[in-house]
Design an enzyme around this catalytic site. Structure first.
Site, PDB file in Angstrom:
ATOM      1  CD  GLU A 147       1.148   5.710  -7.679  1.00 57.81           C
ATOM      2  OE1 GLU A 147       2.267   5.218  -7.494  1.00 57.81           O
ATOM      3  OE2 GLU A 147       0.398   6.023  -6.742  1.00 57.81           O
ATOM      4  CG  PHE A 192       1.851   8.329   6.692  1.00 65.24           C
ATOM      5  CD1 PHE A 192       2.394   7.063   6.731  1.00 65.24           C
ATOM      6  CD2 PHE A 192       0.923   8.617   5.704  1.00 65.24           C
ATOM      7  CE1 PHE A 192       2.042   6.089   5.810  1.00 65.24           C
ATOM      8  CE2 PHE A 192       0.560   7.655   4.765  1.00 65.24           C
ATOM      9  CZ  PHE A 192       1.115   6.397   4.817  1.00 65.24           C
TER      10      PHE A 192
HETATM   11  C1  LIG Z   1      -4.083   9.476  -3.036  1.00 69.29           C
HETATM   12  C2  LIG Z   1      -2.771   9.825  -2.347  1.00 69.29           C
HETATM   13  C3  LIG Z   1      -1.612   9.155  -2.708  1.00 69.29           C
HETATM   14  C4  LIG Z   1      -0.407   9.458  -2.069  1.00 69.29           C
HETATM   15  N1  LIG Z   1       0.717   8.778  -2.426  1.00 69.29           N
HETATM   16  C5  LIG Z   1       1.865   9.002  -1.772  1.00 69.29           C
HETATM   17  C6  LIG Z   1       3.024   8.235  -2.053  1.00 69.29           C
HETATM   18  O1  LIG Z   1       3.016   7.376  -2.930  1.00 69.29           O
HETATM   19  N2  LIG Z   1       4.155   8.486  -1.326  1.00 69.29           N
HETATM   20  C7  LIG Z   1       4.170   9.440  -0.341  1.00 69.29           C
HETATM   21  O2  LIG Z   1       5.204   9.610   0.312  1.00 69.29           O
HETATM   22  N3  LIG Z   1       3.111  10.174  -0.061  1.00 69.29           N
HETATM   23  C8  LIG Z   1       1.949   9.975  -0.737  1.00 69.29           C
HETATM   24  N4  LIG Z   1       0.847  10.724  -0.453  1.00 69.29           N
HETATM   25  C9  LIG Z   1       0.953  11.806   0.531  1.00 69.29           C
HETATM   26  C10 LIG Z   1       0.926  11.251   1.945  1.00 69.29           C
HETATM   27  O3  LIG Z   1      -0.131  10.363   2.102  1.00 69.29           O
HETATM   28  C11 LIG Z   1       0.810  12.421   2.893  1.00 69.29           C
HETATM   29  O4  LIG Z   1       1.930  13.262   2.708  1.00 69.29           O
HETATM   30  C12 LIG Z   1       0.784  11.946   4.337  1.00 69.29           C
HETATM   31  O5  LIG Z   1      -0.380  11.192   4.554  1.00 69.29           O
HETATM   32  C13 LIG Z   1       0.822  13.117   5.291  1.00 69.29           C
HETATM   33  O6  LIG Z   1       0.766  12.649   6.602  1.00 69.29           O
HETATM   34  P1  LIG Z   1       0.054  13.511   7.734  1.00 69.29           P
HETATM   35  O7  LIG Z   1       0.261  12.780   8.989  1.00 69.29           O
HETATM   36  O8  LIG Z   1       0.473  14.922   7.621  1.00 69.29           O
HETATM   37  O9  LIG Z   1      -1.483  13.502   7.324  1.00 69.29           O
HETATM   38  P2  LIG Z   1      -2.454  12.274   7.081  1.00 69.29           P
HETATM   39  O10 LIG Z   1      -1.717  11.017   6.890  1.00 69.29           O
HETATM   40  O11 LIG Z   1      -3.385  12.734   6.022  1.00 69.29           O
HETATM   41  O12 LIG Z   1      -3.224  12.161   8.447  1.00 69.29           O
HETATM   42  C14 LIG Z   1      -4.052  13.165   8.941  1.00 69.29           C
HETATM   43  C15 LIG Z   1      -4.960  12.548   9.973  1.00 69.29           C
HETATM   44  O13 LIG Z   1      -5.606  13.582  10.683  1.00 69.29           O
HETATM   45  C16 LIG Z   1      -6.965  13.276  10.838  1.00 69.29           C
HETATM   46  N5  LIG Z   1      -7.654  14.560  10.971  1.00 69.29           N
HETATM   47  C17 LIG Z   1      -7.667  15.578  10.093  1.00 69.29           C
HETATM   48  N6  LIG Z   1      -8.360  16.610  10.586  1.00 69.29           N
HETATM   49  C18 LIG Z   1      -8.797  16.234  11.806  1.00 69.29           C
HETATM   50  C19 LIG Z   1      -9.583  16.867  12.805  1.00 69.29           C
HETATM   51  N7  LIG Z   1     -10.052  18.106  12.654  1.00 69.29           N
HETATM   52  N8  LIG Z   1      -9.849  16.192  13.936  1.00 69.29           N
HETATM   53  C20 LIG Z   1      -9.392  14.917  14.113  1.00 69.29           C
HETATM   54  N9  LIG Z   1      -8.656  14.282  13.200  1.00 69.29           N
HETATM   55  C21 LIG Z   1      -8.346  14.923  12.064  1.00 69.29           C
HETATM   56  C22 LIG Z   1      -7.331  12.512   9.584  1.00 69.29           C
HETATM   57  O14 LIG Z   1      -8.463  11.702   9.782  1.00 69.29           O
HETATM   58  C23 LIG Z   1      -6.064  11.696   9.354  1.00 69.29           C
HETATM   59  O15 LIG Z   1      -6.106  10.452   9.993  1.00 69.29           O
HETATM   60  C24 LIG Z   1      -0.372  10.452  -1.071  1.00 69.29           C
HETATM   61  C25 LIG Z   1      -1.539  11.113  -0.708  1.00 69.29           C
HETATM   62  C26 LIG Z   1      -2.742  10.800  -1.338  1.00 69.29           C
HETATM   63  C27 LIG Z   1      -4.009  11.498  -0.936  1.00 69.29           C
END
Ligand SMILES: Cc1cc2nc3c(=O)[nH]c(=O)nc-3n(C[C@H](O)[C@H](O)[C@H](O)COP(=O)(O)OP(=O)(O)OC[C@H]3O[C@@H](n4cnc5c(N)ncnc54)[C@H](O)[C@@H]3O)c2cc1C
Length: 438
Positions: A174, A13
């Site tokens: 959920e 995200f």
């Molecule tokens: C089952 C579940 C349900 C959820 N439900 C909700 C909800 O209903 N509403 C809500 O607001 N939030 C929800 N969340 C939380 C939300 O998904 C996270 O807060 C959000 O995805 C965080 O975004 P981010 O960009 O920090 O990380 P992420 O979206 O997790 O993205 C991280 C990215 O980094 C990549 N990555 C990681 N490490 C490396 C590396 N070393 N090298 C290369 N790439 C890497 C991964 O592959 C991934 O694509 C939920 C989470 C989960 C697990």
């Protein structure tokens, strides 16, 4: 003059929002992710419970950014950062620790499971973070019914058809609701020797109530809905032990072959890569402009960052990650173009929602609190809106409508035909189970 190089690690995200917001910036952007897809994690539980297919909640990153010519997408795992030489190290299928240089770096690497110091639980209680996790959970759940149907000894059916979810936050709630609907509707009439509706679904948490971040009233509404659906909700005790035969909670053993971990999260190792200060959970402490202290060129956003607002840490939710990704992009754009930087980052909380079974959700946004069908429609509309592409939106909408009306699910395939995910329980007596019809 050489083009500014922006490296974004993670196309979840936060990272994807940053890349898109840099659309009009004259810079060379490299977006690195260890998977080839952007995953909509909030709907993972629907893949795990066979409502949606994996391809309905994930999209190839390159396809999302196909028309954004300033972005190059790289499939690889970032293994570290050299702050002095300003490069990240990437390992892919062919090469190890290849340096990629940056002028600006955005780390958006998300979080993983936390077993609160009990990593030994992982082997028996896998979590739900990736598409692979969700498929594995789906295989395991569906396979449990197949094993029970084939099992002659009815004494063993109970263990096979007991499903335990550890963690009563939004994911656990959920998942428990969706599982209850699966066993009591979609699977109901398909088996001959077992009654899927007799499956036991247990939701366990050490917290005194489900859905901790929601108001007490909504939490009560969610609990009573779960109980109506037949879910056993066990609160106030942490799980003491998990093994291949189930869990021990409050001194009681609950036998089960399917335990799923929906409890804690731990951030990615970004803090270690940067050798930066982290909070107790290990998230990188960032400043109000989302940069790491002492490194105006390094931004950390989303689940792997720690920032307080109004004296409280921002939650690990998609909205925070997206707003931070866009903000980091704005700061970088302003620096590249020599414009005035934006004011400090401020999170705008649009509210929280969680679904509990069919046609029921809880919603909390500012002073507004709702539960029931209206909240479910709002939940559905918001989630559709945030899916990455129009084709996903249409596909998921149609699938939901179909499932709502007919009870039929989108993806009931067990794809790990070569090995059983569910170990058969060993009978107490010397009775040897036989396979029906052989
Ligand atoms: C089952 C579940 C349900 C959820 N439900 C909700 C909800 O209903 N509403 C809500 O607001 N939030 C929800 N969340 C939380 C939300 O998904 C996270 O807060 C959000 O995805 C965080 O975004 P981010 O960009 O920090 O990380 P992420 O979206 O997790 O993205 C991280 C990215 O980094 C990549 N990555 C990681 N490490 C490396 C590396 N070393 N090298 C290369 N790439 C890497 C991964 O592959 C991934 O694509 C939920 C989470 C989960 C697990």
């Amino acid at each position: 003059m050489a083009q500014t190089k922006i490296v974004i690690v993670g196309a979840g995200f936060g990272g994807l929002a940053a890349a898109k917001a840099l659309k009009n910036t004259s810079a060379e952007i490299t977006l690195i992710d260890r998977t080839n897809h952007h995953l909509f994690q909030p709907l993972l539980y629907q893949v795990a419970t066979a409502v949606l297919t994996p391809s309905q909640i994930a999209t190839p990153i390159r396809s999302i950014l196909r028309s954004q010519k300033n972005v190059t997408v790289i499939l690889g795992e970032v293994t570290g950062v050299d702050n002095d030489k300003k490069c990240v190290f990437v390992t892919d299928a062919d090469r190890e620790n290849v340096p990629i240089a940056y002028d600006y770096l955005i780390l958006a690497t998300g979080a993983t499971h936390s077993y609160f110091g009990h990593n030994e639980f992982e082997a028996f209680a896998p979590g739900l973070k990736s598409l692979a996790d969700a498929e594995a959970a789906r295989n395991k759940i569906l396979q449990a019914f197949e094993l029970a149907e084939a099992e002659d000894n009815p004494a063993l059916h109970r263990d096979l058809l007991t499903f335990i979810l550890v963690g009563a936050g939004p994911t656990g709630v959920e998942m428990a609701g969706a599982l209850a609907v699966l066993v009591r509707t979609s699977l109901k009439s398909e088996f001959r020797r077992i009654d899927p509706a007799s499956a036991r679904i247990v939701l366990v948490d050490m917290a005194p109530r489900v859905l901790g971040p929601f108001s007490e009233e909504l939490s009560k509404a969610a609990k009573s809905r779960l109980e109506k659906l037949g879910v056993e909700v066990r609160l106030g005790h942490s799980v003491e032990h998990i093994d291949a035969d189930g869990i021990v909670v409050a001194g009681e053993r609950i036998a089960s072959k399917t335990v799923i971990w929906t409890a804690g999260v731990a951030p990615s190792p970004a803090g270690k890569w940067l050798n930066a200060e982290t909070d107790r959970a290990g998230r990188v402490r960032i400043q109000k402009d989302l940069t790491v202290p002492g490194h105006a060129e390094i931004f950390v956003v989303g689940d792997t960052a720690s920032l307080d607002q109004n004296g409280k840490p921002l939650p690990g939710v998609a909205q925070v990650a997206m707003q931070q990704g866009r903000y980091a992009a704005k700061v970088i754009h302003s620096r590249v173009t020599g414009k005035r930087p934006p004011d400090s980052f401020s999170y705008f909380d649009k509210g929280s929602m969680a679904v509990v079974g069919k046609g029921f959700a809880v919603l909390q946004s500012g002073k507004v609190q709702m539960s029931g069908l209206g909240a479910w429609f709002t939940w559905a509309a918001v989630h559709l809106q945030f899916l990455a592409t129009s084709s996903l939106r249409l596909g998921v909408f149609l699938q939901w409508a179909w499932t709502y009306v007919t009870g039929q699910r989108g993806d009931r395939l067990i794809v790990n035909h070569h090995g059983s995910e569910v170990a058969k329980p060993v009978p107490d007596s010397a009775v040897k189970p036989t396979f029906a019809g052989r």
